[in-house]
Write an enzyme that holds these catalytic residues in place. Structure first.
Site, PDB file in Angstrom:
ATOM      1  N   LYS A  55       3.692  13.927  -0.818  1.00 19.84           N
ATOM      2  CA  LYS A  55       3.093  15.202  -1.519  1.00 19.84           C
ATOM      3  C   LYS A  55       2.749  15.271  -2.968  1.00 19.84           C
ATOM      4  O   LYS A  55       1.840  15.734  -3.305  1.00 19.84           O
ATOM      5  CB  LYS A  55       4.255  16.539  -1.270  1.00 19.84           C
ATOM      6  CG  LYS A  55       3.543  17.573  -1.453  1.00 19.84           C
ATOM      7  CD  LYS A  55       4.579  18.877  -1.166  1.00 19.84           C
ATOM      8  CE  LYS A  55       3.760  20.180  -1.461  1.00 19.84           C
ATOM      9  NZ  LYS A  55       4.933  21.326  -1.491  1.00 19.84           N
TER      10      LYS A  55
ATOM     11  N   LYS B 273       7.396   4.172  -5.899  1.00 20.09           N
ATOM     12  CA  LYS B 273       6.851   5.687  -5.511  1.00 20.09           C
ATOM     13  C   LYS B 273       6.418   6.007  -6.878  1.00 20.09           C
ATOM     14  O   LYS B 273       7.414   6.277  -8.008  1.00 20.09           O
ATOM     15  CB  LYS B 273       8.124   6.519  -4.793  1.00 20.09           C
ATOM     16  CG  LYS B 273       7.520   7.956  -4.360  1.00 20.09           C
ATOM     17  CD  LYS B 273       8.407   8.669  -3.892  1.00 20.09           C
ATOM     18  CE  LYS B 273       9.062   8.356  -2.557  1.00 20.09           C
ATOM     19  NZ  LYS B 273       9.870   9.406  -1.901  1.00 20.09           N
TER      20      LYS B 273
ATOM     21  N   LEU C 259      12.109   1.486  -5.041  1.00 15.47           N
ATOM     22  CA  LEU C 259      12.977   1.815  -3.817  1.00 15.47           C
ATOM     23  C   LEU C 259      12.905   0.278  -3.117  1.00 15.47           C
ATOM     24  O   LEU C 259      11.985  -0.577  -3.350  1.00 15.47           O
ATOM     25  CB  LEU C 259      12.304   2.438  -3.189  1.00 15.47           C
ATOM     26  CG  LEU C 259      12.162   4.096  -3.680  1.00 15.47           C
ATOM     27  CD1 LEU C 259      10.976   5.112  -2.845  1.00 15.47           C
ATOM     28  CD2 LEU C 259      13.424   4.727  -3.820  1.00 15.47           C
TER      29      LEU C 259
ATOM     30  N   TYR D  16      12.244  -1.902  -0.245  1.00 14.19           N
ATOM     31  CA  TYR D  16      10.914  -1.873   0.690  1.00 14.19           C
ATOM     32  C   TYR D  16      11.641  -1.848   2.130  1.00 14.19           C
ATOM     33  O   TYR D  16      12.257  -2.696   2.608  1.00 14.19           O
ATOM     34  CB  TYR D  16      10.004  -3.100   0.359  1.00 14.19           C
ATOM     35  CG  TYR D  16       9.162  -3.462   1.635  1.00 14.19           C
ATOM     36  CD1 TYR D  16       8.316  -2.216   1.723  1.00 14.19           C
ATOM     37  CD2 TYR D  16       8.849  -4.484   1.895  1.00 14.19           C
ATOM     38  CE1 TYR D  16       7.127  -2.541   2.639  1.00 14.19           C
ATOM     39  CE2 TYR D  16       7.742  -4.820   2.961  1.00 14.19           C
ATOM     40  CZ  TYR D  16       7.053  -3.731   3.244  1.00 14.19           C
ATOM     41  OH  TYR D  16       6.035  -4.121   4.135  1.00 14.19           O
TER      42      TYR D  16
ATOM     43  N   ASP E  21      19.089  17.255   5.481  1.00 14.30           N
ATOM     44  CA  ASP E  21      17.793  17.095   5.820  1.00 14.30           C
ATOM     45  C   ASP E  21      17.240  15.883   6.641  1.00 14.30           C
ATOM     46  O   ASP E  21      16.441  15.242   6.465  1.00 14.30           O
ATOM     47  CB  ASP E  21      16.658  17.094   4.570  1.00 14.30           C
ATOM     48  CG  ASP E  21      15.488  17.733   5.149  1.00 14.30           C
ATOM     49  OD1 ASP E  21      15.196  18.400   5.842  1.00 14.30           O
ATOM     50  OD2 ASP E  21      14.366  17.409   4.364  1.00 14.30           O
TER      51      ASP E  21
ATOM     52  N   ASP F 109      14.740   9.890   1.269  1.00 10.10           N
ATOM     53  CA  ASP F 109      14.634  11.369   0.803  1.00 10.10           C
ATOM     54  C   ASP F 109      15.776  12.268   0.774  1.00 10.10           C
ATOM     55  O   ASP F 109      15.946  13.140   1.343  1.00 10.10           O
ATOM     56  CB  ASP F 109      13.652  11.915   1.585  1.00 10.10           C
ATOM     57  CG  ASP F 109      12.191  11.353   1.515  1.00 10.10           C
ATOM     58  OD1 ASP F 109      11.794  11.311   0.149  1.00 10.10           O
ATOM     59  OD2 ASP F 109      11.552  11.503   2.391  1.00 10.10           O
TER      60      ASP F 109
END
Ligand code: AMP
Length: 314
Positions: free
Chosen positions: A65, A84, A132, A134, A178, A196
């Protein structure tokens, strides 16, 4: 941002336990060399901050997003990572700076095979860059959508590993809150990776957003607005197992109100097709329990007979 430890040492120390596994990206980046790793070790001792110049940026891996994710190689060590890139303007507009801070703070301190590593971050005037691990297998959601369902062996393996990873999180007083296919990635050895953290607004799914937001994975205590604790993750694991085996979440309904009602009543049904073993249904029933304290302990998931029979050794 000042609270998170994001220096070159983070990436260096992670390398020590790392088996070479970058063959799949050899067309983009050459393999690591010992000399390159030594030069990174020299730099790491200085505790410098990362900057974009430290990386060669490769192909885009996907879009979120607030920006995009790219394959990248750290110049001196040749270490492959995913970067990211988040646009500050978009983060501010959406008012999610706090969530990003929390995500960085939590994820950068967790060390588990089934949790996506965050090695560090840096920023410039317009963007924030997250370094991050991979995850070459990409999104679990895409795999599930293209296959429709997972086999009992694959489902049991993923659920066992997720239960262990979530138990580890809870031992560190971290509740994910989540867990859903969209927030899971697949590693080089087909292992599941939780990604996330604290970032639920970051990756809303088109499917669930248009239908009923992210309600499908929420437990009764959350849809009812009651207090909740780490047991919310146990519920989500049950929803996930059901979706792996049947191809859709158990309380799916037209619109928020109907979904809310089904979750609140634990309106659980097992369709005749596909044919699923009684052991799997038993585990789902033990996870999807209305009273949080009566849900199965995560440590007991790997001991469940269906898991023992079906999960592949990792
Ligand atoms: P996100 O912004 O986290 O939603 O990421 C956007 C997309 O980039 C995801 O849907 C994945 O396809 C891809 N992606 C994100 N992180 C990674 C990673 N660590 N390794 C490989 N692909 C990733």
């Amino acid at each position: 941002m000042a609270t998170a430890q994001f220096n070159k040492e983070n990436l260096q120390s992670s390398r020590a336990n790392h088996k070479p596994r970058h063959q799949e990206s050899s067309s983009v980046f050459p393999k690591q060399t010992a000399a390159a790793s030594e030069s990174a070790a020299d730099k790491a001792r200085n505790g410098q901050r990362w900057c974009l110049n430290d990386f060669e940026v490769g192909k885009p891996l996907g879009r979120g997003k607030f920006g995009s994710v790219y394959l990248a190689r750290e110049r001196s060590s040749k270490y492959i990572v995913a970067i990211k890139v988040l646009r500050k303007s978009q983060l501010l507009k959406a008012g999610v700076e706090h969530q990003l801070r929390r995500e960085i703070e939590i994820q950068s301190h967790l060390r588990h095979r089934n949790i996506l590593r965050m090695y560090g971050y840096f920023y410039d005037e317009k963007r924030i860059y997250l370094i991050l691990e991979y995850s070459p297998g990409g999104e679990l959601y895409k795999r599930l959508t293209s296959k429709g369902t997972f086999s009992e062996e694959r489902s049991a393996t993923y659920i066992r590993d997720l239960a262990l990873a979530l138990d580890y999180c809870h031992s560190k007083h971290v509740i994910h809150r989540d867990i859903k296919p969209e927030n899971l990635l697949v590693g080089a050895h087909n292992e599941i990776k939780i990604a996330d953290f604290g970032w639920s607004v970051h990756a809303p799914t088109s499917r669930r957003n248009t239908l009923c937001g992210t309600l499908d994975y929420l437990p009764p205590e959350m849809v009812e607005g009651r207090d909740h604790d780490e047991k919310v993750d146990v519920w989500s694991l049950g929803v996930l197992l059901y979706e792996f085996l049947y191809g859709s979440p158990p309380f799916e309904a037209e619109g928020h109100t109907a979904t809310y009602r089904r979750i609140s009543r634990v309106d659980l049904h097992f369709p005749k097709n596909p044919k699923i073993s009684d052991g799997a249904k038993d585990l789902i029933r033990r996870l999807l329990v209305k009273e949080p304290s009566e849900r199965m302990a995560l440590a007991d998931v790997s001991k469940h007979p269906w898991i023992k029979q079906n999960a592949l050794s990792s």
